[in-house]
Every structure is written in structure tokens, then in C-alpha cells.
Design a protein around this motif. Sequence first.
Motif, PDB file in Angstrom:
ATOM      1  N   ALA A  35      26.448  36.988  57.498  1.00 22.21           N
ATOM      2  CA  ALA A  35      26.867  36.467  56.195  1.00 22.21           C
ATOM      3  C   ALA A  35      28.202  37.072  55.767  1.00 22.21           C
ATOM      4  O   ALA A  35      29.061  36.385  55.213  1.00 22.21           O
ATOM      5  N   ILE A  36      28.384  38.366  56.034  1.00 24.14           N
ATOM      6  CA  ILE A  36      29.648  39.020  55.697  1.00 24.14           C
ATOM      7  C   ILE A  36      30.754  38.530  56.619  1.00 24.14           C
ATOM      8  O   ILE A  36      31.896  38.322  56.189  1.00 24.14           O
ATOM      9  N   GLN A  37      30.439  38.332  57.878  1.00 24.65           N
ATOM     10  CA  GLN A  37      31.430  37.789  58.814  1.00 24.65           C
ATOM     11  C   GLN A  37      31.935  36.439  58.326  1.00 24.65           C
ATOM     12  O   GLN A  37      33.139  36.159  58.345  1.00 24.65           O
ATOM     13  N   GLU A  38      31.010  35.598  57.871  1.00 21.41           N
ATOM     14  CA  GLU A  38      31.393  34.272  57.390  1.00 21.41           C
ATOM     15  C   GLU A  38      32.197  34.364  56.096  1.00 21.41           C
ATOM     16  O   GLU A  38      33.227  33.696  55.939  1.00 21.41           O
ATOM     17  N   ALA A  39      31.749  35.219  55.182  1.00 25.36           N
ATOM     18  CA  ALA A  39      32.421  35.342  53.893  1.00 25.36           C
ATOM     19  C   ALA A  39      33.833  35.895  54.030  1.00 25.36           C
ATOM     20  O   ALA A  39      34.720  35.563  53.238  1.00 25.36           O
ATOM     21  N   THR A  40      34.054  36.757  55.026  1.00 22.61           N
ATOM     22  CA  THR A  40      35.360  37.386  55.220  1.00 22.61           C
ATOM     23  C   THR A  40      36.164  36.732  56.345  1.00 22.61           C
ATOM     24  O   THR A  40      37.244  37.220  56.689  1.00 22.61           O
ATOM     25  N   ASP A 124      42.016  41.130  48.320  1.00 22.80           N
ATOM     26  CA  ASP A 124      40.739  40.746  48.914  1.00 22.80           C
ATOM     27  C   ASP A 124      39.733  41.866  48.672  1.00 22.80           C
ATOM     28  O   ASP A 124      40.080  43.043  48.799  1.00 22.80           O
ATOM     29  N   ILE A 125      38.513  41.509  48.299  1.00 25.92           N
ATOM     30  CA  ILE A 125      37.491  42.522  48.043  1.00 25.92           C
ATOM     31  C   ILE A 125      36.167  42.126  48.675  1.00 25.92           C
ATOM     32  O   ILE A 125      35.838  40.937  48.760  1.00 25.92           O
ATOM     33  N   MET A 126      35.422  43.134  49.139  1.00 27.47           N
ATOM     34  CA  MET A 126      34.091  42.910  49.677  1.00 27.47           C
ATOM     35  C   MET A 126      33.148  43.986  49.147  1.00 27.47           C
ATOM     36  O   MET A 126      33.439  45.180  49.249  1.00 27.47           O
ATOM     37  N   ILE A 127      32.045  43.561  48.547  1.00 29.16           N
ATOM     38  CA  ILE A 127      30.945  44.462  48.221  1.00 29.16           C
ATOM     39  C   ILE A 127      29.883  44.177  49.270  1.00 29.16           C
ATOM     40  O   ILE A 127      29.317  43.071  49.314  1.00 29.16           O
ATOM     41  N   LEU A 174      54.312  37.846  43.338  1.00 27.58           N
ATOM     42  CA  LEU A 174      53.034  37.597  42.674  1.00 27.58           C
ATOM     43  C   LEU A 174      51.898  38.165  43.501  1.00 27.58           C
ATOM     44  O   LEU A 174      52.066  38.484  44.672  1.00 27.58           O
ATOM     45  N   LEU A 175      50.753  38.317  42.850  1.00 23.32           N
ATOM     46  CA  LEU A 175      49.517  38.663  43.536  1.00 23.32           C
ATOM     47  C   LEU A 175      48.602  37.457  43.467  1.00 23.32           C
ATOM     48  O   LEU A 175      48.614  36.709  42.483  1.00 23.32           O
ATOM     49  N   MET A 176      47.803  37.276  44.504  1.00 25.43           N
ATOM     50  CA  MET A 176      46.890  36.141  44.492  1.00 25.43           C
ATOM     51  C   MET A 176      45.600  36.499  45.209  1.00 25.43           C
ATOM     52  O   MET A 176      45.495  37.512  45.901  1.00 25.43           O
ATOM     53  N   ALA A 177      44.600  35.650  45.028  1.00 20.98           N
ATOM     54  CA  ALA A 177      43.322  35.783  45.732  1.00 20.98           C
ATOM     55  C   ALA A 177      42.887  34.388  46.140  1.00 20.98           C
ATOM     56  O   ALA A 177      43.048  33.431  45.378  1.00 20.98           O
ATOM     57  N   LYS A 178      42.369  34.273  47.354  1.00 17.97           N
ATOM     58  CA  LYS A 178      41.819  33.014  47.827  1.00 17.97           C
ATOM     59  C   LYS A 178      40.311  33.182  47.956  1.00 17.97           C
ATOM     60  O   LYS A 178      39.842  34.027  48.717  1.00 17.97           O
ATOM     61  N   ILE A 179      39.567  32.381  47.201  1.00 14.16           N
ATOM     62  CA  ILE A 179      38.122  32.560  47.100  1.00 14.16           C
ATOM     63  C   ILE A 179      37.421  31.234  47.352  1.00 14.16           C
ATOM     64  O   ILE A 179      37.871  30.179  46.878  1.00 14.16           O
ATOM     65  N   ASN A 180      36.318  31.281  48.094  1.00 12.06           N
ATOM     66  CA  ASN A 180      35.536  30.076  48.335  1.00 12.06           C
ATOM     67  C   ASN A 180      35.125  29.447  47.012  1.00 12.06           C
ATOM     68  O   ASN A 180      34.696  30.145  46.088  1.00 12.06           O
ATOM     69  N   LYS A 181      35.274  28.135  46.914  1.00  9.16           N
ATOM     70  CA  LYS A 181      35.015  27.438  45.650  1.00  9.16           C
ATOM     71  C   LYS A 181      33.586  27.644  45.139  1.00  9.16           C
ATOM     72  O   LYS A 181      33.327  27.519  43.937  1.00  9.16           O
ATOM     73  N   GLY A 182      32.659  27.980  46.040  1.00  9.64           N
ATOM     74  CA  GLY A 182      31.272  28.191  45.636  1.00  9.64           C
ATOM     75  C   GLY A 182      30.977  29.587  45.140  1.00  9.64           C
ATOM     76  O   GLY A 182      29.877  29.858  44.635  1.00  9.64           O
ATOM     77  N   ASN A 183      31.965  30.490  45.259  1.00 12.23           N
ATOM     78  CA  ASN A 183      31.762  31.881  44.849  1.00 12.23           C
ATOM     79  C   ASN A 183      32.175  32.043  43.387  1.00 12.23           C
ATOM     80  O   ASN A 183      33.226  32.602  43.063  1.00 12.23           O
TER      81      ASN A 183
END
Length: 247
Positions: A35-40, A124-127, A174-183
Motif C-alpha cells: 500500500a505504501i509502495q503504491e501511495a508513494t 512530499d510526506i509519508m506517515i 514556488l512549492l507544490m504537492a501532487k496528491i492523489n485525488k482520492g486522498n
Amino acid sequence: MRLNEFAAISTTKALLVPYERRHVLTYHAWMEDPAIQEATASERLSLEEEYENQGSWRASHDKLTFIICQPLPQGEHGTSLCAGESDAPERMVGDVNLFLYPYEDEGEDQLPSETLDFCVGEVDIMIADQQHRGKGFGRAAVQAFLQYIYRHRDEIMQEYAEDKDVRTPPKLKLLMAKINKGNAKSIALFKSLGFAQEGEVNYFGEVKLVLPSRVLTLRHSGGFALDLPEGYSELVYSKDQNQDEKR
């Protein structure tokens, strides 16, 4: 990056330490989770490859990484932090990163490398563990990380420019973040810190959130435009090099 090799960030809600060899075993265990592999968007690596990654990330001029840990106990905030106890495996929560790359303005010709003026920073962040999610670690870590980037942006750009063929270090556009639309939780987290959505959902199902460079400026009142995390302090991170090399 070398910039944060001996730097830790402490707040009342999180502790950030540089990613060292001592952290690789735990990090590798996290990344074994599909799941973490997929998320990252990460591939499964061997432990040896993970150690090689840690070394390459430390030497990289375009990647700044901290390991997120549980906060220091109340009353233990000095000017330095000794590696080992406060960032032991059971206190590690996740990681937070900054990736730098040249700024490209759609519709404009590319600038030659020797006159590169701007670059973009992707946060980018991961918990990692479910037990640590929803407890405020993510927001605390990103908030502290943004403060660190603001305070050291000139040094970050200087190191970034070291392996680029440019006359002077570029500016952080600028700073940005790319996040899955479902998150939804991550999207809400970044929006709560001043990021705003730019454009529509991309081909990969990601939302692009942007923090304009003007936010990374001082208010006329003398305070930070970014909220200062409670208890924010930068500590000297001291480590036993021999102990690290044995791991």
C-alpha cells in the motif's frame, strides 16, 4: 542534501531528524508494505538497495529529507540532540521530502542552463504506520518543514546550484504537492497550510496544490507569513559515526 546532515527540527508535536543509516532498517520495513509502495509510486527494493538509496539521497543536491519522529518529551528541548534514543525505531513515524527541479513556464522557450533563474520545490510526506495517522503528525511535520525551507532557502538554492551549470543559484519560484485525488485528508492538510489547487486532476489522477513564493516572505509586522509551529527550534544533531557505519 548535505545541508541538514547535522540539523534536527523540534516542535511540540513532531521531531524531524536527518535520514541516516541507522534509520534504514525501519524505513525498509515500511516500504515492504504494498500500500505504501503504491501511495508513494515506489518499487520494492532490497535492503542493500535501500542503504544505497540513503547514501545517494544524502549526497543529492536536489533532495532534502527528514525522518519524522514523535516529539521530544516536555522539558527536553536543548540546543542539541544526540542520535539514537529520540529517533529510535519505535519513535519513527514517517518521512518528509523536498524535491527540486528547474521551473518550466508553459508557452515560453526554455532558458539556457547558464541563465536558469527559478526552480520548483515539490513537498512530499509519508506517515508510515496506520497507528500514527490521524494524530496530527503530518500537519506538524509539513508545517515545521516549511519553516525550515523558508529559513534556509538561500542555502538550499546554493547547494542545488552546486551541480548545475549556472552562474548564480536560482530562486525558489514556488512549492507544490501532487496528491492523489482520492486522498482527501492530505489535500485538506496542504490547503490548511496555504496551498491552493492549480488546474484540474492530471492524467495520473493527481491534484496539484501550489504555495506561491510570496507566502515565503516576511510580513511587514516582522512575523512569518507561514505560521510558526509551537515550540519550533533547530537543534544540532550529533551522531556516533562509527555506530552508524556498523548498521
